[in-house]
Design a protein around this motif. Structure first.
Motif, short mmCIF file in Angstrom:
data_model
loop_
_atom_site.label_atom_id
_atom_site.label_comp_id
_atom_site.label_asym_id
_atom_site.label_seq_id
_atom_site.Cartn_x
_atom_site.Cartn_y
_atom_site.Cartn_z
N TRP A 6 0.85 -1.18 0.00
CA TRP A 6 0.00 0.00 0.00
C TRP A 6 0.89 1.24 0.00
O TRP A 6 1.86 1.30 0.74
CB TRP A 6 -0.85 -0.05 1.26
CG TRP A 6 -1.69 1.15 1.55
CD1 TRP A 6 -1.24 2.38 1.90
CD2 TRP A 6 -3.11 1.21 1.56
NE1 TRP A 6 -2.30 3.21 2.13
CE2 TRP A 6 -3.46 2.53 1.94
CE3 TRP A 6 -4.11 0.30 1.30
CZ2 TRP A 6 -4.78 2.93 2.04
CZ3 TRP A 6 -5.42 0.71 1.41
CH2 TRP A 6 -5.75 2.02 1.77
N SER A 7 0.55 2.21 -0.81
CA SER A 7 1.23 3.50 -0.75
C SER A 7 0.18 4.60 -0.91
O SER A 7 -0.89 4.37 -1.48
CB SER A 7 2.30 3.61 -1.84
OG SER A 7 1.72 3.53 -3.12
N GLU A 8 0.51 5.77 -0.39
CA GLU A 8 -0.42 6.89 -0.50
C GLU A 8 0.38 8.14 -0.79
O GLU A 8 1.39 8.43 -0.15
CB GLU A 8 -1.22 7.05 0.79
CG GLU A 8 -2.41 7.94 0.65
CD GLU A 8 -3.33 7.88 1.86
OE1 GLU A 8 -4.23 8.73 1.92
OE2 GLU A 8 -3.15 7.02 2.72
N GLY A 11 -3.27 12.02 -1.40
CA GLY A 11 -4.64 11.52 -1.31
C GLY A 11 -4.97 10.40 -2.26
O GLY A 11 -6.10 9.94 -2.32
N ARG A 12 -3.99 9.94 -3.02
CA ARG A 12 -4.20 8.83 -3.95
C ARG A 12 -3.59 7.56 -3.35
O ARG A 12 -2.49 7.58 -2.83
CB ARG A 12 -3.54 9.12 -5.29
CG ARG A 12 -4.12 10.31 -5.97
CD ARG A 12 -3.39 10.62 -7.24
NE ARG A 12 -4.03 11.75 -7.89
CZ ARG A 12 -3.47 12.49 -8.81
NH1 ARG A 12 -2.25 12.21 -9.23
NH2 ARG A 12 -4.12 13.49 -9.34
N VAL A 13 -4.32 6.47 -3.48
CA VAL A 13 -3.83 5.20 -2.95
C VAL A 13 -3.32 4.34 -4.09
O VAL A 13 -3.97 4.22 -5.15
CB VAL A 13 -4.96 4.45 -2.19
CG1 VAL A 13 -4.52 3.06 -1.81
CG2 VAL A 13 -5.36 5.25 -0.95
N ALA A 36 -8.67 0.63 0.36
CA ALA A 36 -8.16 1.70 -0.50
C ALA A 36 -9.28 2.65 -0.90
O ALA A 36 -9.12 3.88 -0.84
CB ALA A 36 -7.50 1.10 -1.74
N ALA A 39 -10.30 4.87 1.92
CA ALA A 39 -9.32 5.92 2.21
C ALA A 39 -9.27 6.99 1.14
O ALA A 39 -8.91 8.13 1.41
CB ALA A 39 -7.93 5.30 2.38
N SER A 40 -9.64 6.63 -0.11
CA SER A 40 -9.47 7.57 -1.22
C SER A 40 -10.43 7.25 -2.35
O SER A 40 -10.81 6.11 -2.55
CB SER A 40 -8.03 7.49 -1.75
OG SER A 40 -7.87 8.26 -2.91
N VAL A 43 -7.82 5.25 -6.78
CA VAL A 43 -7.05 4.05 -6.49
C VAL A 43 -6.40 3.55 -7.78
O VAL A 43 -7.05 3.37 -8.80
CB VAL A 43 -7.95 2.95 -5.89
CG1 VAL A 43 -7.17 1.65 -5.69
CG2 VAL A 43 -8.57 3.42 -4.59
#
Length: 103
Positions: A6-8, A11-13, A36, A39-40, A43
């Motif tokens: 996972w990376s962010e 504001g984009r996952v 994902a 959170a956003s 994706v």
């Protein structure tokens, strides 16, 4: 423990898929996609490492793309591997993959 990284950023996952997306990876993939999108609204799934993929994992990606479209969220498959391309072709999902993938 999931092998999906996972990376962010801004504001984009981003989700980096592992090389082996066999049947036991289907539920972790679904869980990662749900988290994902929670959170956003943006994706990106990076699929360049996929060397083996089950129909269940492809189904999870198809459902995620349809759900994103219905909610107006952004979803993309970045750099799908040749294995993923071939599997989608075999399943009659080449048009779906073309719609959602980007180089």
């Amino acid at each position: 423990m999931s092998l999906i990284r996972w990376s962010e950023l801004d504001g984009r996952v981003g989700l980096d898929l592992p090389g082996d997306l066999d049947l036991p990876m289907a539920q972790p993939l679904v869980d990662s996609l749900r988290a994902a999108f929670k959170a956003s609204g943006d994706v990106t799934v990076r699929a360049d490492s996929v060397e083996r993929v089950s129909a269940a994992c492809i189904q999870a990606l198809v459902v995620a793309s349809r759900d994103a479209a219905e909610r107006g969220a952004a979803f993309a498959l970045a750099a799908p591997s040749q294995t993923l391309l071939d599997a989608c072709e075999d399943l009659g999902l080449a048009a779906w993959l073309n719609r959602w993938s980007r180089a």
